[in-house]
Design a protein around this motif. Structure first.
Motif, PDB file in Angstrom:
ATOM      1  N   GLU A 247       0.514  -0.771  -0.318  1.00  0.00           N
ATOM      2  CA  GLU A 247       0.126  -0.390  -0.020  1.00  0.00           C
ATOM      3  C   GLU A 247       0.614   1.452  -0.080  1.00  0.00           C
ATOM      4  N   PRO A 248       0.721   2.149  -1.160  1.00  0.00           N
ATOM      5  CA  PRO A 248       1.796   3.598  -1.107  1.00  0.00           C
ATOM      6  C   PRO A 248       0.470   4.399  -0.267  1.00  0.00           C
ATOM      7  N   LEU A 249       1.828   5.307  -0.033  1.00  0.00           N
ATOM      8  CA  LEU A 249       0.729   6.892   0.500  1.00  0.00           C
ATOM      9  C   LEU A 249      -0.812   7.009  -0.243  1.00  0.00           C
ATOM     10  N   LEU A 250      -1.081   7.089  -1.177  1.00  0.00           N
ATOM     11  CA  LEU A 250      -1.859   7.052  -2.343  1.00  0.00           C
ATOM     12  C   LEU A 250      -2.445   6.360  -2.700  1.00  0.00           C
ATOM     13  N   THR A 251      -3.655   6.174  -2.997  1.00  0.00           N
ATOM     14  CA  THR A 251      -3.829   5.394  -4.258  1.00  0.00           C
ATOM     15  C   THR A 251      -5.301   5.953  -5.198  1.00  0.00           C
ATOM     16  N   TYR A 252      -6.826   5.632  -6.030  1.00  0.00           N
ATOM     17  CA  TYR A 252      -6.942   6.196  -6.368  1.00  0.00           C
ATOM     18  C   TYR A 252      -9.128   5.575  -6.105  1.00  0.00           C
TER      19      TYR A 252
ATOM     20  N   ARG B 109     -14.964   8.788 -11.951  1.00  0.00           N
ATOM     21  CA  ARG B 109     -14.071   8.723 -13.163  1.00  0.00           C
ATOM     22  C   ARG B 109     -14.123  10.744 -12.971  1.00  0.00           C
ATOM     23  N   PRO B 110     -13.297  11.023 -14.392  1.00  0.00           N
ATOM     24  CA  PRO B 110     -11.583   9.999 -14.284  1.00  0.00           C
ATOM     25  C   PRO B 110     -11.112   9.942 -12.929  1.00  0.00           C
ATOM     26  N   ALA B 111     -10.332   8.832 -13.460  1.00  0.00           N
ATOM     27  CA  ALA B 111      -9.254   9.000 -12.002  1.00  0.00           C
ATOM     28  C   ALA B 111      -8.927   9.959 -11.148  1.00  0.00           C
ATOM     29  N   LYS B 112      -9.432   9.541  -9.695  1.00  0.00           N
ATOM     30  CA  LYS B 112      -8.784  10.940  -8.464  1.00  0.00           C
ATOM     31  C   LYS B 112      -8.436   9.840  -7.446  1.00  0.00           C
ATOM     32  N   LEU B 113      -7.244  10.884  -7.368  1.00  0.00           N
ATOM     33  CA  LEU B 113      -6.405  10.503  -6.138  1.00  0.00           C
ATOM     34  C   LEU B 113      -7.032  10.699  -5.090  1.00  0.00           C
ATOM     35  N   ILE B 114      -6.235   9.423  -3.570  1.00  0.00           N
ATOM     36  CA  ILE B 114      -7.060   9.563  -2.807  1.00  0.00           C
ATOM     37  C   ILE B 114      -5.841   9.538  -1.990  1.00  0.00           C
ATOM     38  N   PRO B 115      -6.540   9.257   0.007  1.00  0.00           N
ATOM     39  CA  PRO B 115      -5.363   9.153   0.352  1.00  0.00           C
ATOM     40  C   PRO B 115      -4.956   7.398   1.017  1.00  0.00           C
ATOM     41  N   LEU B 116      -4.267   6.853   1.348  1.00  0.00           N
ATOM     42  CA  LEU B 116      -4.194   5.203   1.685  1.00  0.00           C
ATOM     43  C   LEU B 116      -3.297   4.585   2.945  1.00  0.00           C
ATOM     44  N   THR B 117      -2.460   4.809   2.560  1.00  0.00           N
ATOM     45  CA  THR B 117      -1.609   4.892   4.429  1.00  0.00           C
ATOM     46  C   THR B 117      -1.415   6.256   4.551  1.00  0.00           C
ATOM     47  N   ALA B 118      -1.704   7.207   3.803  1.00  0.00           N
ATOM     48  CA  ALA B 118      -1.884   8.978   4.530  1.00  0.00           C
ATOM     49  C   ALA B 118      -3.139   9.137   5.120  1.00  0.00           C
ATOM     50  N   GLN B 119      -3.169   9.995   5.989  1.00  0.00           N
ATOM     51  CA  GLN B 119      -4.267  10.791   7.038  1.00  0.00           C
ATOM     52  C   GLN B 119      -5.032  11.249   5.248  1.00  0.00           C
ATOM     53  N   ALA B 120      -3.885  12.015   4.886  1.00  0.00           N
ATOM     54  CA  ALA B 120      -4.778  12.624   4.052  1.00  0.00           C
ATOM     55  C   ALA B 120      -3.903  13.320   3.098  1.00  0.00           C
ATOM     56  N   MET B 121      -4.201  13.930   1.601  1.00  0.00           N
ATOM     57  CA  MET B 121      -3.311  14.253   0.595  1.00  0.00           C
ATOM     58  C   MET B 121      -2.366  15.844   0.951  1.00  0.00           C
ATOM     59  N   PRO B 122      -1.750  15.846   1.135  1.00  0.00           N
ATOM     60  CA  PRO B 122       0.092  16.125   1.373  1.00  0.00           C
ATOM     61  C   PRO B 122      -0.530  17.353   1.075  1.00  0.00           C
ATOM     62  N   GLU B 123       0.604  17.869   2.955  1.00  0.00           N
ATOM     63  CA  GLU B 123       0.037  19.276   3.060  1.00  0.00           C
ATOM     64  C   GLU B 123       1.649  19.813   1.761  1.00  0.00           C
ATOM     65  N   ILE B 124       1.715  20.805   0.484  1.00  0.00           N
ATOM     66  CA  ILE B 124       2.441  21.167  -0.171  1.00  0.00           C
ATOM     67  C   ILE B 124       3.008  22.794   0.513  1.00  0.00           C
TER      68      ILE B 124
ATOM     69  N   ARG C 183       7.750   9.815  13.506  1.00  0.00           N
ATOM     70  CA  ARG C 183       7.477   7.757  13.722  1.00  0.00           C
ATOM     71  C   ARG C 183       6.143   8.000  12.475  1.00  0.00           C
ATOM     72  N   TYR C 184       5.548   9.127  12.769  1.00  0.00           N
ATOM     73  CA  TYR C 184       4.194   9.096  11.434  1.00  0.00           C
ATOM     74  C   TYR C 184       4.596  10.295  10.592  1.00  0.00           C
ATOM     75  N   THR C 185       5.035  11.025  10.360  1.00  0.00           N
ATOM     76  CA  THR C 185       5.374  12.022   9.439  1.00  0.00           C
ATOM     77  C   THR C 185       6.650  12.270   8.516  1.00  0.00           C
TER      78      THR C 185
END
Length: 594
Positions: A59-64, A69-84, A172-174
């Motif tokens: 499981e990567p950080l993000l998934t779909y 449709r169209p494909a949309k990114l969502i968090p997987l093992t991350a709590q949320a989408m990244p802070e940029i 540990r989690y960041t």
């Protein structure tokens, strides 16, 4: 905190829930691939079949979102989408707590929680020369300090403990990632299985045999692997329990059916997945038709017209024939975000190089081949021509560009005559300096592969070029392409993520030895690529993509092929199966009635 968790779960299209019973181990899905996998270490493989299995183990950080449709990114093992950061050079991810790796003897009987250090280790492994990752281009050149670590490792060992500003754990989690330049595709990259977190102690314990010992946090674990024959996955008891809660776009009938079949059930529903490899298509079809297989990755090409009613004037119009509909067989059909192409090895002494006579030779070969005929005869109209490096359905595609050399054998012969490729007494041409030509053509050993050889034999005979077909296994074909030890070959590339960057990078010279299988080194193309890589989707980036296509037209490292439709078939007992634009298989989202 509770509200935040529920909000996150809603983004995932699932609801976090109290732990429930494991899936029924007697629910077994029998699936199939038409080519062998190469292994299950995410850092070491890149073929679509290995990729499909790995999606269910790691499981990567993000998934779909499965139904968006169209494909949309969502968090997987991350709590949320990244802070940029405002300058888009720093990405920060916070991991969910309480995610555990599958049990393994390496963990000495203790539950092993996923931490930020595992994310850092998984990314750094891609850059480690000892890994030999075909996906090293995903990290090299992008993250501050990583190239320096990789360079030092060429004379020794990769130092995973050395400080690295570009990829580091803040706690540990960041995880914090710092870039040299903006990397617009980064969020997509972090949804690829290749970038999945890995437990360092597992890799160090299994060493060179890591392809056979994948240990991830996903819903399944590898139970049995007979390379090239069969792979068996079973439920991972450490997988966190979640409940499907899909929200498809209104009017999306396929998505609405998935939601109807699956919402309210826990993930996963299937206890065991058995994947069988069929290198010949007829036995695979017979296994599905007799009910031994629950799903087909796609209908075998030779059988398309027997299974589908197809509009010969519009390949987008196709439907199951009545006999299969009456039997309850289901179909999910999409135009894959992919392309097929015929790379010339640009380092081959006969075909390679950027001299005018070499370009003329490749151009003549391209003009001798009738792509429309093979779409009709071999693909059975189940494809459309590829006329741009970025295929339809992928951001950056230009439907108005025509990357097409034209089918014209008289002109191809005239071009070869003009550049001094003379026809000898044996009827075959020689190089301008009088040396014999024999094209080393790698081919698939299957019946369909032999069919392709027949069409290429006719094409090359028509322009008096001698060819030697070399049938090899899929694994050997990949090795030859990455080591630039062939003349011509047929290839395909399906999107890792739905952005044009994932396709234009195939010709970047620093990706030779990895995904640049044409071994193409063009300063003009490289300059355009590097400019485009820093840009988000925009008219300016699209203009650069057009310019890259023009360079391709001029220098001819490939003959473009086509983009195919995928026709996944399912037995009536299969629920929740839908072809996703990026995810290769749907096993973790499916159910099967016993």
């Amino acid at each position: 905190m509770r509200i935040r968790k529920l909000a996150l779960a809603a983004m995932l299209g699932i609801l976090a829930w109290q732990a429930q019973a494991a899936p029924d181990p007697d629910k077994v899905l029998h699936s199939s691939f038409n080519a062998a996998e190469t292994g299950y270490d995410p850092a070491k493989v890149s073929d679509v079949y290995s990729h499909g299995v790995i999606e269910n183990i790691f499981e990567p950080l993000l998934t779909y979102d499965y139904v968006a449709r169209p494909a949309k990114l969502i968090p997987l093992t991350a709590q949320a989408m990244p802070e940029i950061s405002a300058d888009r050079l720093t990405y920060t991810f916070h991991l969910q707590k309480g995610i555990y790796f599958a049990d393994d003897p390496v963990f000495n009987g203790k539950k092993r929680e996923l931490t930020a250090a595992d994310v850092v280790y998984g990314l750094k492994r891609l850059a480690d020369p000892a890994t030999g990752s075909p996906s090293n281009y995903l990290v090299l050149g992008h993250f501050v300090g990583v190239d320096e670590l990789a360079e030092k490792a060429k004379n020794g060992k990769f130092n995973y403990d050395a400080p690295c500003e570009g990829i580091k754990a803040l706690d540990r989690y960041t995880v914090q990632l710092k870039l040299k330049d903006p990397y617009p595709a980064l969020s997509y990259v972090l949804a690829m299985p290749h970038t999945s977190p890995q437990a360092r102690e597992v890799i160090e314990a299994y060493g060179q045999n890591s392809n056979a010992h994948p240990v991830g946090t996903g819903p399944y674990i590898l139970k049995e692997w007979k390379p090239g024959v069969k792979t068996t996955l079973v439920y991972n008891p450490n997988f966190r329990h979640i409940v499907y809660d899909f929200h498809p776009t209104p009017g999306d009938k396929a998505g609405e059916q998935v939601a109807k079949d699956m919402n309210g059930k826990t993930m996963p529903q299937i206890g065991r997945i058995e994947v069988q490899i069929f290198t010949e298509e007829q036995p695979m079809w017979l296994a599905f038709k007799s009910g031994q297989l629950d799903e087909l990755y796609s209908i075998p090409q030779p059988l398309l017209r027997g299974v589908l009613n197809m509009d010969p004037k519009n390949p987008r119009r196709a439907a199951l024939k009545a006999e299969y509909r009456k039997a309850g067989i289901k179909i999910s059909r999409v135009l894959d975000p992919e392309m097929t192409y015929w790379p010339f090895n640009m380092q081959d002494p006969v075909l390679g190089g950027l001299g005018k006579e070499k370009i003329a030779l490749r151009r003549a070969i391209a003009m001798s081949f009738d792509t429309d005929q093979t779409i009709r005869d071999i693909r059975r109209n189940n494809a459309v021509r590829m006329e741009y490096i970025v295929p339809p359905g992928v951001v950056g595609h230009n439907p108005n560009f025509r990357l097409d050399y034209g089918f014209n054998r008289p002109l191809a012969n005239a071009l070869l005559d003009q550049f001094g490729y003379k026809i000898g007494a044996d009827g075959y041409r020689t190089t301008p300096d009088g040396k014999p030509i024999s094209i080393d053509f790698l081919s698939d050993a299957s019946a369909v592969g032999r069919q392709w050889n027949e069409y290429w034999q006719e094409a090359l005979d028509s322009i008096h070029l001698r060819v030697s077909f070399r049938p090899v296994t899929f694994n050997d074909l990949l090795k030859a392409m990455r080591s630039c030890t062939y003349g011509m070959v047929g290839a395909a590339w399906i999107a890792d993520y739905p952005d044009g960057e994932n396709f234009v990078m195939l010709n970047y010279s620093k990706n030779i030895g990895a995904e640049n299988t044409a071994c193409y080194n063009s300063p003009r193309y490289d300059k355009l690529y590097l400019e485009s890589q820093k840009m988000q989707d925009s008219p300016e980036r699209n203009h650069l993509y057009d310019e890259m296509n023009k360079v391709m037209m001029e220098e001819t490292p490939w003959l473009p092929g086509e983009t195919r439709f995928r026709n996944r078939l399912m037995q009536p007992r299969v629920l929740g199966d839908e072809v996703h634009p990026v995810l290769q298989v749907s096993w973790r989202f499916m159910d099967i009635q016993k």
